[in-house]
Design a protein around this motif. Sequence first.
Motif, PDB file in Angstrom:
ATOM      1  N   PHE A 167      29.210  24.072  -5.733  1.00  0.00           N
ATOM      2  CA  PHE A 167      28.108  23.110  -5.748  1.00  0.00           C
ATOM      3  C   PHE A 167      27.968  22.433  -4.379  1.00  0.00           C
ATOM      4  N   LEU A 207      22.821  24.064  -3.853  1.00  0.00           N
ATOM      5  CA  LEU A 207      21.949  23.110  -4.542  1.00  0.00           C
ATOM      6  C   LEU A 207      20.539  23.146  -3.954  1.00  0.00           C
ATOM      7  N   SER A 223      29.238  18.648 -13.364  1.00  0.00           N
ATOM      8  CA  SER A 223      27.902  19.059 -12.922  1.00  0.00           C
ATOM      9  C   SER A 223      26.782  18.144 -13.375  1.00  0.00           C
ATOM     10  N   PHE A 244      25.221  16.363 -10.472  1.00  0.00           N
ATOM     11  CA  PHE A 244      24.344  17.202  -9.664  1.00  0.00           C
ATOM     12  C   PHE A 244      23.048  17.523 -10.420  1.00  0.00           C
TER      13      PHE A 244
END
Length: 267
Positions: free
Chosen positions: A126, A131, A163, A166
């Motif tokens: 990530f 991203l 996650s 994010f």
Amino acid sequence: MESVRAVLIDIDGVLTVSWQPLPGTVAALREIRDAGLAVALVTNTTSRTRASIASTLSDAGFPVGAEDILTAPAVTAAYLTGKLPGARCLLLNHGDVGEDLTGVSVVAGPGEDVDVVLVGGAGPEFGYAALNRAFHHLRRGARLVAMHRNLYWRTEHGLDLDSGAFLAGLEAAARTEAEVTGKPSRAFFAAALDRLGAEPGEALMVGDDVESDVLAAQRAGMTGVLVRTGKYLPETERAAGGTPDHVIDSFAQLPALLGLRGGGGAN
């Protein structure tokens, strides 16, 4: 509790932490199985396949097999192949769960078109480039599907970022909303109950996440039990959008709550 004949159990933070059994959990699960209750281990874990999880738990003494485990990737595969057959997916995930993503087309090349940005569990993957690539696909119209939206989980080193943090950023930046396939989605719990042949009113869900495990299960018609292990934090329980049916110090106390032999107390 006399009506309970099926028990849904989260794994990470409830039975284990960093895949090491928490005190008394192996014996408690054996007691529950010996009582004839149907059991499903339901997890948002996206770093291991069902077979790998079953092997690790079995080696630790838990009486489980792969058929007892329902993972977010497995449910996600059923969702995508049923609702979006043939969709090309950009997978953002830590761990190899390809075995459980049966029928899902995952693209590899950076220049390939994508129909779905599929978000699993967080890890080194990530980074900014990954991203940003996901963001570009979302801006071009790709759908955002998330296996879960957990913000963090408990490891042997403490709480680690997951996650969900994010995911919130991608949703805000791309002005879209993720379709969540794992817990707390009602479809995830329905799949587990269907596997056990149980109605919601006959089932109990045990978890360390008050929102995604416990309150979500209660909204689906099940009894919700919160354990004070794993990611549990008192402030999170106080700020929750509802009240668990029961709160116990650990999974080791569940047999007592169910009226079985042994265990400790609950409130």
